[in-house]
Design a protein around this motif. Structure first.
Motif, mmCIF file in Angstrom:
data_model
loop_
_atom_site.group_PDB
_atom_site.id
_atom_site.type_symbol
_atom_site.label_atom_id
_atom_site.label_comp_id
_atom_site.label_asym_id
_atom_site.label_seq_id
_atom_site.Cartn_x
_atom_site.Cartn_y
_atom_site.Cartn_z
ATOM 1 N N MET A 290 0.813 -1.293 -0.055
ATOM 2 C CA MET A 290 -0.238 -0.147 0.135
ATOM 3 C C MET A 290 1.025 1.148 0.072
ATOM 4 S SD MET A 290 -2.717 1.133 2.682
ATOM 5 C CE MET A 290 -3.879 0.043 2.409
ATOM 6 N N VAL A 291 1.985 1.197 0.725
ATOM 7 C CA VAL A 291 2.751 2.616 0.806
ATOM 8 C C VAL A 291 3.537 2.576 -0.418
ATOM 9 C CG1 VAL A 291 4.897 3.299 2.139
ATOM 10 C CG2 VAL A 291 3.302 2.131 3.344
ATOM 11 N N PHE A 292 3.994 1.416 -0.961
ATOM 12 C CA PHE A 292 4.801 1.513 -2.383
ATOM 13 C C PHE A 292 3.557 2.104 -3.437
ATOM 14 C CE2 PHE A 292 5.811 -0.131 -6.546
ATOM 15 C CZ PHE A 292 7.013 0.452 -6.778
ATOM 16 N N LYS A 293 2.422 1.722 -3.465
ATOM 17 C CA LYS A 293 1.483 2.286 -4.451
ATOM 18 C C LYS A 293 1.182 3.700 -4.234
ATOM 19 C CE LYS A 293 -1.309 -1.956 -5.134
ATOM 20 N NZ LYS A 293 -2.756 -2.591 -4.912
ATOM 21 N N ALA A 294 1.059 4.284 -2.772
ATOM 22 C CA ALA A 294 0.871 5.764 -2.460
ATOM 23 C C ALA A 294 2.246 6.579 -3.314
ATOM 24 C CB ALA A 294 0.887 5.720 -1.078
ATOM 25 N N LEU A 295 3.323 6.057 -2.941
ATOM 26 C CA LEU A 295 4.566 6.526 -3.682
ATOM 27 C C LEU A 295 4.369 6.402 -5.051
ATOM 28 C CD1 LEU A 295 8.084 6.029 -2.850
ATOM 29 C CD2 LEU A 295 7.593 5.785 -5.207
ATOM 30 N N THR A 296 4.015 5.481 -5.611
ATOM 31 C CA THR A 296 3.928 5.412 -7.160
ATOM 32 C C THR A 296 2.615 6.599 -7.807
ATOM 33 O OG1 THR A 296 4.374 3.138 -7.229
ATOM 34 C CG2 THR A 296 3.212 4.032 -9.266
ATOM 35 N N VAL A 297 1.676 6.611 -6.887
ATOM 36 C CA VAL A 297 0.591 7.748 -7.381
ATOM 37 C C VAL A 297 1.043 8.926 -7.323
ATOM 38 C CG1 VAL A 297 -1.535 8.690 -6.791
ATOM 39 C CG2 VAL A 297 -1.261 6.026 -6.475
ATOM 40 N N LEU A 298 1.969 9.328 -6.183
ATOM 41 C CA LEU A 298 2.546 10.751 -6.237
ATOM 42 C C LEU A 298 3.599 11.196 -7.250
ATOM 43 C CD1 LEU A 298 3.231 10.936 -2.380
ATOM 44 C CD2 LEU A 298 1.608 12.205 -3.567
ATOM 45 N N VAL A 299 4.245 10.044 -7.706
ATOM 46 C CA VAL A 299 5.233 10.205 -8.715
ATOM 47 C C VAL A 299 4.550 10.271 -10.091
ATOM 48 C CG1 VAL A 299 7.253 9.022 -9.974
ATOM 49 C CG2 VAL A 299 7.018 8.823 -7.618
ATOM 50 N N GLU A 300 3.612 9.520 -10.143
ATOM 51 C CA GLU A 300 2.615 9.937 -11.584
ATOM 52 C C GLU A 300 1.978 11.179 -11.650
ATOM 53 O OE1 GLU A 300 -0.370 6.901 -11.265
ATOM 54 O OE2 GLU A 300 0.883 5.365 -11.981
ATOM 55 N N LYS A 301 1.698 11.780 -10.562
ATOM 56 C CA LYS A 301 1.093 13.378 -10.487
ATOM 57 C C LYS A 301 2.159 14.300 -10.542
ATOM 58 C CE LYS A 301 -2.987 12.032 -7.899
ATOM 59 N NZ LYS A 301 -4.045 12.209 -9.033
ATOM 60 N N ASN A 302 3.309 13.930 -10.055
ATOM 61 C CA ASN A 302 4.563 14.800 -10.167
ATOM 62 C C ASN A 302 5.762 14.290 -10.576
ATOM 63 O OD1 ASN A 302 6.713 16.930 -9.817
ATOM 64 N ND2 ASN A 302 5.902 17.482 -7.705
ATOM 65 N N PRO A 303 6.074 13.797 -11.854
ATOM 66 C CA PRO A 303 7.363 13.203 -12.048
ATOM 67 C C PRO A 303 8.673 14.040 -11.610
ATOM 68 C CG PRO A 303 5.782 13.617 -14.024
ATOM 69 C CD PRO A 303 5.282 14.457 -12.873
ATOM 70 N N ASN A 304 8.794 15.116 -11.332
ATOM 71 C CA ASN A 304 9.776 15.760 -10.850
ATOM 72 C C ASN A 304 10.312 15.433 -9.535
ATOM 73 O OD1 ASN A 304 10.086 17.131 -13.496
ATOM 74 N ND2 ASN A 304 8.521 18.723 -12.567
ATOM 75 N N ILE A 305 9.609 14.663 -8.743
ATOM 76 C CA ILE A 305 9.888 14.177 -7.366
ATOM 77 C C ILE A 305 11.148 13.270 -7.378
ATOM 78 C CG2 ILE A 305 9.070 12.994 -5.381
ATOM 79 C CD1 ILE A 305 6.284 14.004 -6.018
ATOM 80 N N LEU A 306 12.175 13.661 -6.367
ATOM 81 C CA LEU A 306 13.167 12.857 -6.367
ATOM 82 C C LEU A 306 12.581 11.505 -5.341
ATOM 83 C CD1 LEU A 306 15.634 15.390 -4.822
ATOM 84 C CD2 LEU A 306 15.705 14.377 -7.071
ATOM 85 N N VAL A 307 13.016 10.459 -5.821
ATOM 86 C CA VAL A 307 12.293 8.769 -5.301
ATOM 87 C C VAL A 307 13.435 8.355 -4.675
ATOM 88 C CG1 VAL A 307 10.903 7.200 -5.649
ATOM 89 C CG2 VAL A 307 10.644 8.970 -7.134
ATOM 90 N N GLY A 308 13.430 7.937 -3.454
ATOM 91 C CA GLY A 308 14.443 6.737 -3.003
ATOM 92 C C GLY A 308 15.374 7.763 -1.855
ATOM 93 N N TYR A 309 15.769 6.985 -0.904
ATOM 94 C CA TYR A 309 16.729 7.472 -0.228
ATOM 95 C C TYR A 309 18.209 7.134 -0.626
ATOM 96 C CZ TYR A 309 19.824 8.289 3.775
ATOM 97 O OH TYR A 309 20.563 9.062 4.682
ATOM 98 N N SER A 310 18.982 8.183 -0.924
ATOM 99 C CA SER A 310 20.413 7.899 -1.467
ATOM 100 C C SER A 310 21.000 9.249 -1.108
ATOM 101 C CB SER A 310 20.465 7.684 -2.862
ATOM 102 O OG SER A 310 19.950 8.795 -3.642
ATOM 103 N N TYR A 311 22.446 9.214 -1.139
ATOM 104 C CA TYR A 311 23.058 10.269 -0.855
ATOM 105 C C TYR A 311 22.995 11.404 -2.027
ATOM 106 C CZ TYR A 311 27.336 13.202 0.130
ATOM 107 O OH TYR A 311 28.304 14.259 0.404
ATOM 108 N N GLU A 312 22.846 11.008 -3.158
ATOM 109 C CA GLU A 312 22.800 11.807 -4.312
ATOM 110 C C GLU A 312 21.193 12.652 -4.099
ATOM 111 O OE1 GLU A 312 23.543 8.628 -4.703
ATOM 112 O OE2 GLU A 312 25.460 9.035 -5.446
ATOM 113 N N ASN A 313 20.396 11.880 -3.747
ATOM 114 C CA ASN A 313 19.026 12.722 -3.571
ATOM 115 C C ASN A 313 19.121 13.462 -2.355
ATOM 116 O OD1 ASN A 313 17.959 11.541 -5.696
ATOM 117 N ND2 ASN A 313 16.619 10.074 -4.676
#
Length: 324
Positions: A290-313
């Motif tokens: 469910m959490v992953f699906k919520a993340l996916t929906v947000l990215v679909e609505k705003n493709p400019n969002i940085l996704v995932g935990y990383s030093y670069e992000n």
């Protein structure tokens, strides 16, 4: 979704009853903390890791140069859920540090006050639990950093974590502090949650958003993620946890999933970071999909969002904050 309103609660009497006790407790605790948790006598945690001389219960310090990021929540066989953060020093070395949410906020605010500020964290070190390592490794893998594995974990973080809630006296000292607080916790916990619900809702749900939210929540296009208490409309991300939080999806800069474990069952929660530096962390749930699906929906609505935990992000997000 039910109407977004502030709850009216009987809190005045509770506040009057506890104000003297809390005032004394906070003053006494701050005094003892400064005395027992100074860097005096502490060893350099980085040097211990490099030399492979980490010792259980040793009192150490680490210099934090960047905002701590929550990577895991873990019970460790107890009913108490602990939060673990990745801390980065001025040399870009990473450390696993256990600390409270309030402590992490304190560090973040201090670092944001002035460029170049660093914050010294102290505490005792303890051996990493294999399950905790697994949760942290999963978080990094999900962010695309597959080089962090069980075989390489010690190379990145050492074989221990720093417990920033402990004093130079180790777990005994920490236990004494806990016993002190037990006498007042039972009287303030209810008031704390009631106040938090009211204040959080007022702070995170500005009046100008209420009308817009009301219209969108009544539409048929709302995505509801019940267990995570997440609601996503065409333009808004809404979360109800100790109050109501709302943000325009276009204002979201970075999102990532925080892994955890409750009673041996893996859990997830979503961390949503806004361009202005604010942060919304959703309810922890065992429904990881469910959490992953919520993340996916947000990215679909705003493709400019940085996704995932990383030093670069992390670096990219810090640059976004500076530009706002």
């Amino acid at each position: 979704m039910k109407k977004l309103t502030e709850k009216r609660n009987y809190i005045i009497a509770l506040i009057i009853a506890i104000v003297c006790v809390v005032g004394f407790g906070v003053a006494n605790t701050k005094m003892n903390y400064k005395k027992d948790n100074s860097a005096e006598g502490a060893k350099d945690y980085n040097e211990l890791i490099i030399n492979g001389t980490e010792s259980e219960g040793e009192y150490v310090y680490v210099t934090c140069a960047k905002e701590p990021y929550l990577v895991a929540e873990y019970e460790g066989g107890t009913r108490k859920k602990d939060s673990y953060y990745v801390v980065v020093d001025p040399n870009d070395m990473m450390f696993v540090v256990k600390m409270s949410e309030s402590k992490a906020i304190e560090v973040k605010k201090y670092l944001e006050e002035k460029d170049g500020n660093t914050y010294v964290l102290t505490g005792c070190i303890y051996k990493n639990d294999p399950d905790l390592e697994g949760i942290i490794i999963d978080s990094f893998k999900e962010a695309g950093m597959s080089q962090v594995s069980s075989a390489t974990f010690d190379n990145y973080f050492g074989s221990t974590y720093l417990d920033a809630s402990s004093s130079k006296y180790g777990k005994i000292g920490a236990a004494v502090s806990v016993i002190f607080f037990i006498s007042i916790i039972s009287t303030i916990v209810l008031a704390f949650f009631l106040i938090r619900i009211i204040v959080t809702t007022k702070k995170n749900l500005p009046a100008d958003l209420k009308e817009e939210l009301g219209m969108e929540l009544n539409s048929e296009t709302v995505s509801v993620f019940k267990h995570a208490k997440i609601y996503i409309t065409e333009r808004f991300f809404i979360m109800s946890r100790f109050g109501v939080y709302a943000a325009r999806i276009q204002d979201i800069a970075w999102i990532y999933i925080i892994k955890g474990q409750i009673g041996g069952v893996k859990t997830s929660k979503l961390c949503v970071k806004l361009k202005d530096g604010r942060e919304i962390v959703t309810e922890q749930t065992k429904d990881n999909e469910m959490v992953f699906k919520a993340l996916t929906v947000l990215v679909e609505k705003n493709p400019n969002i940085l996704v995932g935990y990383s030093y670069e992000n992390m670096e990219a997000y810090n640059n976004i904050k500076k530009g706002n």
